[in-house]
Design a protein around this motif. Structure first.
Motif, PDB file in Angstrom:
ATOM      1  N   ARG A 164      -8.362   3.872   0.664  1.00  0.00           N
ATOM      2  CA  ARG A 164      -8.922   3.791   2.011  1.00  0.00           C
ATOM      3  C   ARG A 164      -8.350   4.945   2.823  1.00  0.00           C
ATOM      4  O   ARG A 164      -7.256   5.419   2.537  1.00  0.00           O
ATOM      5  CB  ARG A 164      -8.558   2.457   2.674  1.00  0.00           C
ATOM      6  N   THR A 165      -9.099   5.388   3.816  1.00  0.00           N
ATOM      7  CA  THR A 165      -8.562   6.435   4.686  1.00  0.00           C
ATOM      8  C   THR A 165      -8.397   5.863   6.095  1.00  0.00           C
ATOM      9  O   THR A 165      -9.147   4.978   6.508  1.00  0.00           O
ATOM     10  CB  THR A 165      -9.480   7.674   4.753  1.00  0.00           C
ATOM     11  N   SER A 166      -7.392   6.365   6.785  1.00  0.00           N
ATOM     12  CA  SER A 166      -7.100   5.924   8.148  1.00  0.00           C
ATOM     13  C   SER A 166      -7.278   7.098   9.107  1.00  0.00           C
ATOM     14  O   SER A 166      -6.695   8.156   8.909  1.00  0.00           O
ATOM     15  CB  SER A 166      -5.656   5.427   8.235  1.00  0.00           C
ATOM     16  N   ALA A 167      -8.085   6.900  10.137  1.00  0.00           N
ATOM     17  CA  ALA A 167      -8.248   7.945  11.156  1.00  0.00           C
ATOM     18  C   ALA A 167      -7.051   7.950  12.108  1.00  0.00           C
ATOM     19  O   ALA A 167      -6.883   8.864  12.899  1.00  0.00           O
ATOM     20  CB  ALA A 167      -9.543   7.729  11.933  1.00  0.00           C
ATOM     21  N   PHE A 168      -6.235   6.890  12.025  1.00  0.00           N
ATOM     22  CA  PHE A 168      -5.058   6.804  12.898  1.00  0.00           C
ATOM     23  C   PHE A 168      -3.828   7.265  12.137  1.00  0.00           C
ATOM     24  O   PHE A 168      -3.698   7.003  10.954  1.00  0.00           O
ATOM     25  CB  PHE A 168      -4.816   5.362  13.363  1.00  0.00           C
ATOM     26  N   ALA A 169      -2.925   7.911  12.866  1.00  0.00           N
ATOM     27  CA  ALA A 169      -1.681   8.342  12.244  1.00  0.00           C
ATOM     28  C   ALA A 169      -0.576   8.343  13.289  1.00  0.00           C
ATOM     29  O   ALA A 169      -0.386   7.367  14.004  1.00  0.00           O
ATOM     30  CB  ALA A 169      -1.852   9.708  11.567  1.00  0.00           C
ATOM     31  N   LEU A 170       0.128   9.464  13.379  1.00  0.00           N
ATOM     32  CA  LEU A 170       1.340   9.534  14.189  1.00  0.00           C
ATOM     33  C   LEU A 170       1.140   9.152  15.658  1.00  0.00           C
ATOM     34  O   LEU A 170       1.888   8.319  16.187  1.00  0.00           O
ATOM     35  CB  LEU A 170       1.905  10.958  14.072  1.00  0.00           C
ATOM     36  N   LYS A 171       0.141   9.728  16.317  1.00  0.00           N
ATOM     37  CA  LYS A 171       0.021   9.487  17.766  1.00  0.00           C
ATOM     38  C   LYS A 171      -0.329   8.035  18.083  1.00  0.00           C
ATOM     39  O   LYS A 171       0.141   7.471  19.066  1.00  0.00           O
ATOM     40  CB  LYS A 171      -0.963  10.460  18.420  1.00  0.00           C
ATOM     41  N   GLU A 172      -1.132   7.405  17.184  1.00  0.00           N
ATOM     42  CA  GLU A 172      -1.437   5.988  17.383  1.00  0.00           C
ATOM     43  C   GLU A 172      -0.206   5.119  17.125  1.00  0.00           C
ATOM     44  O   GLU A 172      -0.064   4.049  17.717  1.00  0.00           O
ATOM     45  CB  GLU A 172      -2.587   5.549  16.475  1.00  0.00           C
ATOM     46  N   GLY A 173       0.665   5.599  16.231  1.00  0.00           N
ATOM     47  CA  GLY A 173       1.938   4.908  15.998  1.00  0.00           C
ATOM     48  C   GLY A 173       2.821   4.951  17.233  1.00  0.00           C
ATOM     49  O   GLY A 173       3.449   3.960  17.607  1.00  0.00           O
ATOM     50  N   VAL A 181      -4.023   2.704  -2.097  1.00  0.00           N
ATOM     51  CA  VAL A 181      -3.582   3.901  -1.369  1.00  0.00           C
ATOM     52  C   VAL A 181      -4.314   3.977  -0.036  1.00  0.00           C
ATOM     53  O   VAL A 181      -5.513   3.692   0.039  1.00  0.00           O
ATOM     54  CB  VAL A 181      -3.879   5.186  -2.173  1.00  0.00           C
ATOM     55  N   VAL A 182      -3.571   4.370   1.009  1.00  0.00           N
ATOM     56  CA  VAL A 182      -4.205   4.698   2.282  1.00  0.00           C
ATOM     57  C   VAL A 182      -3.853   6.140   2.624  1.00  0.00           C
ATOM     58  O   VAL A 182      -2.680   6.498   2.722  1.00  0.00           O
ATOM     59  CB  VAL A 182      -3.725   3.782   3.432  1.00  0.00           C
ATOM     60  N   ASN A 207       0.837  -1.196   0.000  1.00  0.00           N
ATOM     61  CA  ASN A 207       0.000   0.000   0.000  1.00  0.00           C
ATOM     62  C   ASN A 207       0.870   1.244   0.000  1.00  0.00           C
ATOM     63  O   ASN A 207       1.939   1.262   0.627  1.00  0.00           O
ATOM     64  CB  ASN A 207      -0.877   0.024   1.259  1.00  0.00           C
ATOM     65  N   LEU A 208       0.410   2.270  -0.673  1.00  0.00           N
ATOM     66  CA  LEU A 208       1.074   3.571  -0.606  1.00  0.00           C
ATOM     67  C   LEU A 208       0.327   4.394   0.435  1.00  0.00           C
ATOM     68  O   LEU A 208      -0.839   4.727   0.262  1.00  0.00           O
ATOM     69  CB  LEU A 208       1.025   4.277  -1.964  1.00  0.00           C
ATOM     70  N   ILE A 209       1.006   4.650   1.553  1.00  0.00           N
ATOM     71  CA  ILE A 209       0.407   5.451   2.627  1.00  0.00           C
ATOM     72  C   ILE A 209       0.786   6.911   2.399  1.00  0.00           C
ATOM     73  O   ILE A 209       1.956   7.228   2.154  1.00  0.00           O
ATOM     74  CB  ILE A 209       0.905   4.969   4.009  1.00  0.00           C
ATOM     75  N   VAL A 210      -0.212   7.785   2.454  1.00  0.00           N
ATOM     76  CA  VAL A 210      -0.007   9.209   2.194  1.00  0.00           C
ATOM     77  C   VAL A 210      -0.523   9.999   3.386  1.00  0.00           C
ATOM     78  O   VAL A 210      -1.664   9.820   3.807  1.00  0.00           O
ATOM     79  CB  VAL A 210      -0.794   9.664   0.935  1.00  0.00           C
ATOM     80  N   GLU A 250     -15.850  10.170  16.653  1.00  0.00           N
ATOM     81  CA  GLU A 250     -16.864   9.504  15.820  1.00  0.00           C
ATOM     82  C   GLU A 250     -16.296   8.837  14.565  1.00  0.00           C
ATOM     83  O   GLU A 250     -16.973   8.030  13.935  1.00  0.00           O
ATOM     84  CB  GLU A 250     -17.924  10.529  15.360  1.00  0.00           C
ATOM     85  N   LEU A 251     -15.088   9.208  14.182  1.00  0.00           N
ATOM     86  CA  LEU A 251     -14.518   8.646  12.951  1.00  0.00           C
ATOM     87  C   LEU A 251     -14.183   7.169  13.117  1.00  0.00           C
ATOM     88  O   LEU A 251     -13.509   6.794  14.076  1.00  0.00           O
ATOM     89  CB  LEU A 251     -13.227   9.399  12.577  1.00  0.00           C
ATOM     90  N   PRO A 252     -14.622   6.319  12.180  1.00  0.00           N
ATOM     91  CA  PRO A 252     -14.182   4.922  12.251  1.00  0.00           C
ATOM     92  C   PRO A 252     -12.691   4.841  11.902  1.00  0.00           C
ATOM     93  O   PRO A 252     -12.185   5.714  11.194  1.00  0.00           O
ATOM     94  CB  PRO A 252     -15.031   4.233  11.175  1.00  0.00           C
ATOM     95  N   PRO A 253     -11.988   3.807  12.399  1.00  0.00           N
ATOM     96  CA  PRO A 253     -10.547   3.719  12.106  1.00  0.00           C
ATOM     97  C   PRO A 253     -10.246   3.716  10.603  1.00  0.00           C
ATOM     98  O   PRO A 253      -9.293   4.333  10.157  1.00  0.00           O
ATOM     99  CB  PRO A 253     -10.141   2.392  12.746  1.00  0.00           C
ATOM    100  N   CYS A 254     -11.085   3.011   9.826  1.00  0.00           N
ATOM    101  CA  CYS A 254     -10.806   2.861   8.401  1.00  0.00           C
ATOM    102  C   CYS A 254     -12.069   3.109   7.576  1.00  0.00           C
ATOM    103  O   CYS A 254     -13.143   2.637   7.928  1.00  0.00           O
ATOM    104  CB  CYS A 254     -10.277   1.448   8.148  1.00  0.00           C
ATOM    105  N   THR A 255     -11.930   3.851   6.484  1.00  0.00           N
ATOM    106  CA  THR A 255     -13.056   4.134   5.593  1.00  0.00           C
ATOM    107  C   THR A 255     -12.660   3.834   4.149  1.00  0.00           C
ATOM    108  O   THR A 255     -11.553   4.169   3.734  1.00  0.00           O
ATOM    109  CB  THR A 255     -13.444   5.645   5.675  1.00  0.00           C
TER     110      THR A 255
END
Length: 315
Positions: A299-308, A215-216, A139-142, A238-243
């Motif tokens: 797909r979109t991810s509601a998680f990013a740096l802080k969850e990492g 792509v994510v 996957n290409l994460i952006v 309210e955002l789901p982790p993945c959309t």
């Protein structure tokens, strides 16, 4: 009766546009999930008016301090035992970035770690993996931030390539859309695309080499695109982790963003007013990435740096 003191973590991500606070309670059992006590974000716009000049303006400096003081109150309220705070692009490149870090420490006791782009990319990949099942597909994460943009090519187990570019949405806004009260002209869009094709040559080469199939999109701009697809603005909680973001939905949103004025953009369902202008230049960038990769699955991810960061600390 004795009360047991659980470990509570606060994770702060000081982005160029948005500051995030995540407070979790760590489980007693090693493999249990941490319990989220609070998840919030504040539009600080740290890069506004100064990022392209390499400084944090006095107004942005004051907003950052004020926000960290508010975060510190929440941290005390939730009886947090450990705090991790990271700052990225705006603080990294600003001449007065270290002054801000110092002022935050003096006024709140919070120690901010300024992290390099490569480290940022690594943490984003770890966060995204908590939200999106990558499996064994590349996957290409952006992650399009206000100051920098991170690209990572990864599957569930391996990061094949990663790079951070200082071409975030606030910088692109300053360069190509200096008066965002109106419609972004076709000439400005073309100018941004031309700039990207030069700056993002390493990305184009990496896509060619590693052939990602999907792509994510992580964090801010992509949360907005997911909200636009739904036609509803959601809070952080309210955002789901993945959309799944339909290609047709992105194209409709992109067309709408390009053809509207600032006032019209602010009124689009699902758009946070402070993100309305950045979203235009961010969408041009995302459209460029889709064009050079030929990828249609998003797909979109509601998680990013802080969850990492959290995932790393749980290990």
């Amino acid at each position: 009766m004795t009360t047991t003191h659980h470990r509570r973590l606060a994770l702060i991500d000081m982005g160029t546009n948005t500051f995030h606070l995540l407070i979790v309670e760590l489980p007693e059992e090693r493999h249990a999930e941490p319990q989220v006590l609070m998840r919030t974000k504040v539009g600080v716009r740290l890069g506004e008016g100064g990022i392209s000049k390499g400084e944090i303006t006095p107004q942005a400096f004051a907003r950052a301090l004020h926000t960290l003081q508010a975060f510190q109150e929440e941290i005390e309220l939730h009886q947090v035992t450990d705090v991790r705070a990271t700052a990225t692009s705006a603080v990294r490149v600003a001449r007065n970035g270290s002054e801000l870090v110092q002022a935050i420490f003096e006024q709140t006791g919070i120690r901010v770690e300024v992290i390099p782009g490569e480290r940022e990319a690594e943490l984003i990949a770890k966060g995204v993996r908590q939200a999106v099942p990558l499996g064994d597909e590349r996957n290409l994460i952006v992650d399009i931030g206000g100051g920098s943009v991170e690209f990572i090519i990864a599957d569930e187990a391996t990061i094949f390539w990663k790079q951070s570019f200082e071409i975030g949405a606030q910088r692109l806004l300053d360069m190509f859309f200096p008066d965002p009260s109106g419609v972004m002209s076709a000439a400005a869009v073309a100018a941004e695309q031309a700039h990207l094709s030069v700056v993002l040559a390493p990305l184009v080469a990496a896509i060619e080499e590693f052939q990602p199939v999907a792509v994510v999109g992580a964090s801010g701009s992509f949360d907005s695109l997911a909200d636009m697809q739904l036609g509803q603005l959601r809070t952080e909680a309210e955002l789901p982790p993945c959309t799944d973001l339909a290609m047709s939905s992105f194209q409709n949103s992109y067309r709408q963003l390009l053809s509207s004025t600032h006032e019209e953009r602010k009124a689009i369902p699902g758009i946070l007013p402070m993100r309305a202008d950045m979203l235009v230049v961010a969408s041009v960038l995302f459209d460029f990435v889709l064009g050079v990769s030929g990828i249609t699955r998003i797909r979109t991810s509601a998680f990013a740096l802080k969850e990492g960061l959290l995932a790393e600390m749980m290990k």
